[in-house]
Design a protein around this motif. Structure first.
Motif, PDB file in Angstrom:
ATOM      1  N   HIS A 119      11.486  11.849   5.311  1.00  0.00           N
ATOM      2  CA  HIS A 119      10.709  11.256   3.947  1.00  0.00           C
ATOM      3  C   HIS A 119       9.651  10.085   4.742  1.00  0.00           C
ATOM      4  O   HIS A 119       8.383  10.071   4.502  1.00  0.00           O
ATOM      5  CB  HIS A 119      11.341  10.130   3.410  1.00  0.00           C
ATOM      6  CG  HIS A 119      11.632   9.709   1.894  1.00  0.00           C
ATOM      7  ND1 HIS A 119      10.271  10.733   1.681  1.00  0.00           N
ATOM      8  CD2 HIS A 119      11.043   8.605   2.094  1.00  0.00           C
ATOM      9  CE1 HIS A 119       9.913   9.278   0.733  1.00  0.00           C
ATOM     10  NE2 HIS A 119      10.356   8.337   0.485  1.00  0.00           N
ATOM     11  N   ARG A 120      10.669   8.907   5.698  1.00  0.00           N
ATOM     12  CA  ARG A 120       9.355   7.898   6.148  1.00  0.00           C
ATOM     13  C   ARG A 120      10.034   7.527   7.585  1.00  0.00           C
ATOM     14  O   ARG A 120      11.017   7.808   7.283  1.00  0.00           O
ATOM     15  CB  ARG A 120       9.729   6.978   5.047  1.00  0.00           C
ATOM     16  CG  ARG A 120       8.304   6.120   4.948  1.00  0.00           C
ATOM     17  CD  ARG A 120       8.367   4.800   3.786  1.00  0.00           C
ATOM     18  NE  ARG A 120       7.418   5.095   2.794  1.00  0.00           N
ATOM     19  CZ  ARG A 120       8.087   5.305   2.267  1.00  0.00           C
ATOM     20  NH1 ARG A 120       8.562   4.624   1.371  1.00  0.00           N
ATOM     21  NH2 ARG A 120       7.181   5.975   1.317  1.00  0.00           N
ATOM     22  N   ARG A 166       4.288  12.140   5.805  1.00  0.00           N
ATOM     23  CA  ARG A 166       4.969  10.423   5.999  1.00  0.00           C
ATOM     24  C   ARG A 166       4.042  10.290   6.324  1.00  0.00           C
ATOM     25  O   ARG A 166       3.158   9.916   6.634  1.00  0.00           O
ATOM     26  CB  ARG A 166       5.753  10.953   7.121  1.00  0.00           C
ATOM     27  CG  ARG A 166       7.114  11.247   6.754  1.00  0.00           C
ATOM     28  CD  ARG A 166       8.132  10.620   7.895  1.00  0.00           C
ATOM     29  NE  ARG A 166       7.161  11.812   9.128  1.00  0.00           N
ATOM     30  CZ  ARG A 166       8.170  11.500  10.772  1.00  0.00           C
ATOM     31  NH1 ARG A 166       8.973  11.049  11.461  1.00  0.00           N
ATOM     32  NH2 ARG A 166       7.261  12.651  11.666  1.00  0.00           N
ATOM     33  N   ARG A 167       4.232   8.418   5.397  1.00  0.00           N
ATOM     34  CA  ARG A 167       3.061   7.729   5.176  1.00  0.00           C
ATOM     35  C   ARG A 167       2.381   6.861   6.912  1.00  0.00           C
ATOM     36  O   ARG A 167       3.838   6.632   7.343  1.00  0.00           O
ATOM     37  CB  ARG A 167       2.751   7.212   4.453  1.00  0.00           C
ATOM     38  CG  ARG A 167       3.058   7.468   2.657  1.00  0.00           C
ATOM     39  CD  ARG A 167       2.926   6.166   2.142  1.00  0.00           C
ATOM     40  NE  ARG A 167       2.711   6.307   0.525  1.00  0.00           N
ATOM     41  CZ  ARG A 167       2.420   6.364  -0.363  1.00  0.00           C
ATOM     42  NH1 ARG A 167       2.990   5.402  -0.731  1.00  0.00           N
ATOM     43  NH2 ARG A 167       3.089   6.862  -1.683  1.00  0.00           N
ATOM     44  N   THR A 168       1.446   6.995   7.476  1.00  0.00           N
ATOM     45  CA  THR A 168       0.934   6.476   8.332  1.00  0.00           C
ATOM     46  C   THR A 168       0.203   4.986   8.526  1.00  0.00           C
ATOM     47  O   THR A 168      -0.618   4.982   7.604  1.00  0.00           O
ATOM     48  CB  THR A 168       0.748   6.941  10.036  1.00  0.00           C
ATOM     49  OG1 THR A 168      -0.797   7.025   9.098  1.00  0.00           O
ATOM     50  CG2 THR A 168       1.721   7.594  10.035  1.00  0.00           C
TER      51      THR A 168
END
Length: 240
Positions: A113-114, A225-227
């Motif tokens: 998820h992250r 996933r946010r980067t």
């Protein structure tokens, strides 16, 4: 959260059973804790803030949420709870093995998820080293199993910190619950030990499960996933 009422009732019965040292109540209630949360997690529809907010195009089967790594963790937790109701060190080690499956499953779900915060990973690894150093002598033959299990537990708590504040609290309480078990296994008896262990464990399961539902539940793993690059792109180009 109305559909969580059965879990609340069973949790209350379990805590009464622990307080009264009544094995019948504990056998009736403890094996139902994780399954009730699993049923709530995989239920059709939504129940609570953020629940069921699946991304567009997320796969569903028969209107139900898809079984994921977090759900598998609850299955392992059920088996572990049953094993730990049995007396003796072999049952304790089997239960630890099942809960190792829980921790690994939750790490997989949360990290998909992250990514967890670096500070959380570093902090929990430091805590892992300190706790094992303090308990190393008293644990005796349980040293190596506890060493491996507690590493997975700390990584789970760190990974939970990357999901949400609620998940972070659940991960921390799970660690506290198992640390209390480790302290007891090392020969240090605490007043109200059973209630402390089960109270923190029940709260941890509830917080982690509801946090996972709020994060998208079984669909959370489908989200990229946010980067830092992703967030910058969403804000648009910098002003000249």
């Amino acid at each position: 959260m109305r559909r969580l009422a059965p879990f609340g009732l069973v949790a209350a019965v379990e805590l009464v059973g622990v307080a009264l040292d009544n094995p019948v109540l504990q056998w009736l209630a403890k094996p139902l804790l994780a399954p009730l949360l699993l049923l709530w997690l995989l239920r059709p529809g939504s129940d609570g803030p953020g629940a069921g907010r699946a991304p567009a195009g997320a796969a569903r089967t028969g209107g139900r949420r898809r079984f994921d790594a977090f759900a598998l963790g609850l299955v392992f937790a059920t088996a572990g709870d049953v094993a730990l109701l049995l007396p003796g060190e072999p049952a304790f080690l089997v239960g630890m093995g099942f809960f190792l499956g829980t921790q690994v499953s939750l790490v997989v779900a949360f990290t998909r998820h992250r990514r967890p915060p670096v500070a959380a990973v570093a902090g929990y690894l430091a805590l892992w080293a300190l706790a094992n150093a303090a308990l190393w002598g008293p644990l005796g033959p349980l040293r190596l199993p506890v060493l491996g299990y507690s590493l997975a537990l700390c990584l789970m708590a760190a990974a939970a910190a990357g999901v949400s504040a609620r998940a972070a609290a659940g991960g921390a309480l799970f660690l506290v619950s198992d640390l209390l078990i480790g302290v007891d296994a090392a020969g240090t008896a605490l007043a109200g030990h059973g209630l402390l262990v089960m109270g923190t464990y029940i709260a941890a399961l509830l917080l982690l499960t509801t946090a996972w539902a709020a994060a998208g539940g079984p669909h959370a793993a489908n989200r990229p996933r946010r980067t830092g690059v992703d967030r910058a792109a969403r804000r648009g180009p910098a002003a000249p």
